[in-house]
Design a protein around this motif. Structure first.
Motif, PDB file in Angstrom:
ATOM      1  N   PRO A  85      51.543  37.492  25.280  1.00 20.12           N
ATOM      2  CA  PRO A  85      52.467  36.797  26.184  1.00 20.12           C
ATOM      3  C   PRO A  85      51.827  36.605  27.551  1.00 20.12           C
ATOM      4  O   PRO A  85      50.798  37.224  27.868  1.00 20.12           O
ATOM      5  CB  PRO A  85      53.673  37.749  26.264  1.00 20.12           C
ATOM      6  N   LEU A  86      52.464  35.787  28.364  1.00 21.40           N
ATOM      7  CA  LEU A  86      51.908  35.488  29.687  1.00 21.40           C
ATOM      8  C   LEU A  86      51.706  36.758  30.499  1.00 21.40           C
ATOM      9  O   LEU A  86      50.683  36.946  31.150  1.00 21.40           O
ATOM     10  CB  LEU A  86      52.836  34.522  30.440  1.00 21.40           C
ATOM     11  N   ALA A  87      52.683  37.658  30.473  1.00 18.80           N
ATOM     12  CA  ALA A  87      52.575  38.905  31.226  1.00 18.80           C
ATOM     13  C   ALA A  87      53.051  40.059  30.345  1.00 18.80           C
ATOM     14  O   ALA A  87      54.181  40.516  30.477  1.00 18.80           O
ATOM     15  CB  ALA A  87      53.394  38.830  32.516  1.00 18.80           C
ATOM     16  N   PRO A  88      52.223  40.532  29.426  1.00 21.77           N
ATOM     17  CA  PRO A  88      52.654  41.626  28.553  1.00 21.77           C
ATOM     18  C   PRO A  88      52.937  42.871  29.375  1.00 21.77           C
ATOM     19  O   PRO A  88      52.219  43.168  30.332  1.00 21.77           O
ATOM     20  CB  PRO A  88      51.449  41.831  27.627  1.00 21.77           C
ATOM     21  N   PRO A  89      54.005  43.609  29.057  1.00 23.13           N
ATOM     22  CA  PRO A  89      54.340  44.789  29.847  1.00 23.13           C
ATOM     23  C   PRO A  89      53.330  45.904  29.633  1.00 23.13           C
ATOM     24  O   PRO A  89      53.060  46.307  28.498  1.00 23.13           O
ATOM     25  CB  PRO A  89      55.721  45.188  29.305  1.00 23.13           C
ATOM     26  N   GLU A 119      48.436  48.000  26.264  1.00 23.75           N
ATOM     27  CA  GLU A 119      49.699  47.576  25.652  1.00 23.75           C
ATOM     28  C   GLU A 119      50.186  48.611  24.641  1.00 23.75           C
ATOM     29  O   GLU A 119      51.382  48.935  24.585  1.00 23.75           O
ATOM     30  CB  GLU A 119      49.507  46.220  24.966  1.00 23.75           C
ATOM     31  N   SER A 120      49.263  49.136  23.842  1.00 26.14           N
ATOM     32  CA  SER A 120      49.645  50.130  22.839  1.00 26.14           C
ATOM     33  C   SER A 120      50.165  51.406  23.494  1.00 26.14           C
ATOM     34  O   SER A 120      51.151  51.992  23.032  1.00 26.14           O
ATOM     35  CB  SER A 120      48.436  50.461  21.957  1.00 26.14           C
ATOM     36  N   ILE A 121      49.515  51.825  24.563  1.00 28.73           N
ATOM     37  CA  ILE A 121      49.948  53.030  25.272  1.00 28.73           C
ATOM     38  C   ILE A 121      51.342  52.844  25.842  1.00 28.73           C
ATOM     39  O   ILE A 121      52.190  53.744  25.786  1.00 28.73           O
ATOM     40  CB  ILE A 121      48.933  53.371  26.376  1.00 28.73           C
ATOM     41  N   THR A 122      51.601  51.678  26.401  1.00 30.29           N
ATOM     42  CA  THR A 122      52.926  51.399  26.950  1.00 30.29           C
ATOM     43  C   THR A 122      53.985  51.493  25.866  1.00 30.29           C
ATOM     44  O   THR A 122      55.051  52.099  26.063  1.00 30.29           O
ATOM     45  CB  THR A 122      52.945  49.997  27.596  1.00 30.29           C
TER      46      THR A 122
END
Length: 272
Positions: A85-89, A119-122
């Protein structure tokens, strides 16, 4: 590895004859199928005998399917790639993660890998603690004369709207609703019940990410990075980067010290 939205994806394939020898094809057709089903046909160029390449500029986030078709000789090749996505959390920025791993901040071919780890850690931390990075959530609730709605993602910060999805369903003004951020319970300020098939749109997460969560994220990325630099899986034991037991849903991804830092923010059993 996922690509950033708007990045150029270089696609490659080989054409082989039935004996497995690289062979120039009479025609080479490339079709990229986007997540919504639309297709694109980048122009493929032969870069060597039987080797082909095409550049595709990503425009939609999600999984893309790649299909190469060759004729003369007949051959085919299927692959896929993902676009973020444009801004992955992410709890950690790419720069923060690279600093902690003592890697140069200049752009490198490891950035996509590190971005995937962040991303995976989040996702892993939010699976234990609920939303950390602030985002907008949409969810449906089918309510039959209930005194409250319980939102599924907490901390819940603000109700944006509650929209009836059935014709002639009752409308509820946001100013007339009370939200408990910690439990996600929504009630009418004046009392009474909520009813109908409702689309609840709200924000969830933490406006300020506490130091213990950020520190845990740094420990986890260092832990995962270490596993890519040598043989074997994470070791069991009591050290800072060891895992005493696998975490349901996360295996050996979260070491002891990170779990201890996350303990004050972990959701009660059944809410995670």
């Amino acid at each position: 590895m996922p690509y950033d939205l708007g990045a150029t994806v270089r696609l490659t394939a080989e054409c082989q004859d039935p004996g497995g020898t690289l062979t120039s094809a009479d025609t080479a057709t490339l079709t990229v199928t986007l997540p919504g089903g639309a297709t694109a046909t980048p122009v493929a160029a032969e870069t060597g005998p039987g080797t082909y390449q095409a550049d595709y500029v990503s425009s939609v986030p999600g999984r893309h399917t790649v299909r190469w078709i060759f004729t003369g000789p007949a051959d085919a090749y299927t692959d896929s790639f993902d676009v973020r996505p444009l801004a992955p959390p992410t709890i950690l920025s790419l720069a923060d993660a690279k600093r902690h791993l003592k890697l140069p901040l200049v752009r490198s071919d490891r950035d996509d890998e590190i971005g995937g780890w962040t991303e995976s850690i989040t996702r892993g931390i939010e699976g234990l603690c609920g939303p950390v990075v602030v985002r907008t959530v949409e969810e449906r609730h089918d309510v039959r004369q209930a005194g409250a709605i319980v939102l599924r993602h907490v901390p819940a910060l603000e109700i944006i709207s509650v929209i009836p999805l059935r014709p002639a369903g009752p409308c509820y003004a946001v100013d007339d609703l009370d939200l408990d951020p910690d439990t996600g319970v929504v009630r009418r300020l004046g009392g009474g019940t909520l009813t109908g098939l409702l689309l609840c749109i709200y924000t969830a997460g933490r406006p300020i990410i506490s130091a213990n969560i950020t520190a845990a994220a740094r420990i986890i990325i260092q832990h995962l990075w270490r596993t890519t630099q040598g043989p074997g899986r994470p070791q069991l034991g009591t050290g800072d980067f060891d895992v005493s037991e696998p975490i349901p849903g996360f295996g050996y991804a979260i070491p002891n010290r990170a779990l201890q830092l996350l303990e004050p923010d972990r959701l009660p059993p059944g809410m995670a």
